[in-house]
Write a protein that holds these residues in place. Sequence first.
Motif, mmCIF file in Angstrom:
data_model
loop_
_atom_site.group_PDB
_atom_site.id
_atom_site.type_symbol
_atom_site.label_atom_id
_atom_site.label_comp_id
_atom_site.label_asym_id
_atom_site.label_seq_id
_atom_site.Cartn_x
_atom_site.Cartn_y
_atom_site.Cartn_z
ATOM 1 N N GLU A 6 0.453 -8.947 3.901
ATOM 2 C CA GLU A 6 -0.077 -7.518 4.116
ATOM 3 C C GLU A 6 0.898 -6.920 5.423
ATOM 4 N N GLY A 8 1.084 -2.811 7.671
ATOM 5 C CA GLY A 8 0.792 -1.514 7.792
ATOM 6 C C GLY A 8 -0.426 -1.284 8.585
ATOM 7 N N ARG A 19 -1.534 3.549 6.209
ATOM 8 C CA ARG A 19 -1.529 2.964 4.998
ATOM 9 C C ARG A 19 -1.022 1.348 5.023
ATOM 10 N N LEU A 20 -2.045 0.905 4.325
ATOM 11 C CA LEU A 20 -1.923 -0.648 4.238
ATOM 12 C C LEU A 20 -1.268 -0.960 2.989
ATOM 13 N N SER A 21 -0.484 -2.122 2.998
ATOM 14 C CA SER A 21 0.119 -2.560 1.792
ATOM 15 C C SER A 21 -0.175 -4.064 1.726
ATOM 16 N N CYS A 22 -0.093 -4.675 0.544
ATOM 17 C CA CYS A 22 -0.327 -5.987 0.190
ATOM 18 C C CYS A 22 0.401 -6.514 -0.870
ATOM 19 N N TRP A 36 -9.325 -4.811 -0.676
ATOM 20 C CA TRP A 36 -9.503 -5.042 0.871
ATOM 21 C C TRP A 36 -10.942 -5.111 1.257
ATOM 22 N N ARG A 71 -2.375 0.772 -7.002
ATOM 23 C CA ARG A 71 -1.525 -0.761 -7.109
ATOM 24 C C ARG A 71 -0.300 -0.518 -8.162
ATOM 25 N N THR A 77 1.673 -5.341 -6.229
ATOM 26 C CA THR A 77 1.247 -4.662 -4.912
ATOM 27 C C THR A 77 0.208 -3.825 -4.927
ATOM 28 N N TRP A 79 -1.963 -1.014 -2.481
ATOM 29 C CA TRP A 79 -1.907 -0.118 -1.191
ATOM 30 C C TRP A 79 -3.305 0.391 -0.835
ATOM 31 N N GLN A 81 -4.514 3.711 1.242
ATOM 32 C CA GLN A 81 -4.354 5.110 1.981
ATOM 33 C C GLN A 81 -5.602 5.267 2.848
ATOM 34 N N CYS A 95 -6.413 -8.437 2.969
ATOM 35 C CA CYS A 95 -6.172 -8.245 1.494
ATOM 36 C C CYS A 95 -6.848 -9.320 0.770
#
Length: 114
Positions: A6, A8, A19-22, A36, A71, A77, A79, A81, A95
């Motif tokens: 993860e 962000g 913005r998170l990403s995994c 999430w 995704r 991946t 995300w 937002q 995640c």
Amino acid sequence: QVQLVESGGGLVRPGGSLRLSCAASGIIYSFNTMGWYRQAPGKERELVAIITTGRSTTYVDSVKGRFTISRDNAKNTVWLQMNSLNPEDTAVYYCYYFAARTYWGQGTQVTVSS
């Protein structure tokens, strides 16, 4: 095994965005659900948003209209937002990956404070 990385999280003022990403790696199933969950101090972990490989989405009511999950299946991946953040969004965000069994990321802290 599936590994989740993860990024962000951070500190943001009320009304701000993050913005998170995994990214998932390892044994990737063709059909899976990613997304999430979050856990605030003293509270149970709760679903925030999830998305299937077919891009069907589910959101908790409190984030509808503010958060958007997306995704890229080719990149494994997902995300998140997050817009119009408020202090009640403060939590550790995890995640989530499900296919045959559940996998969790290590968690990333999101703090909304002025």
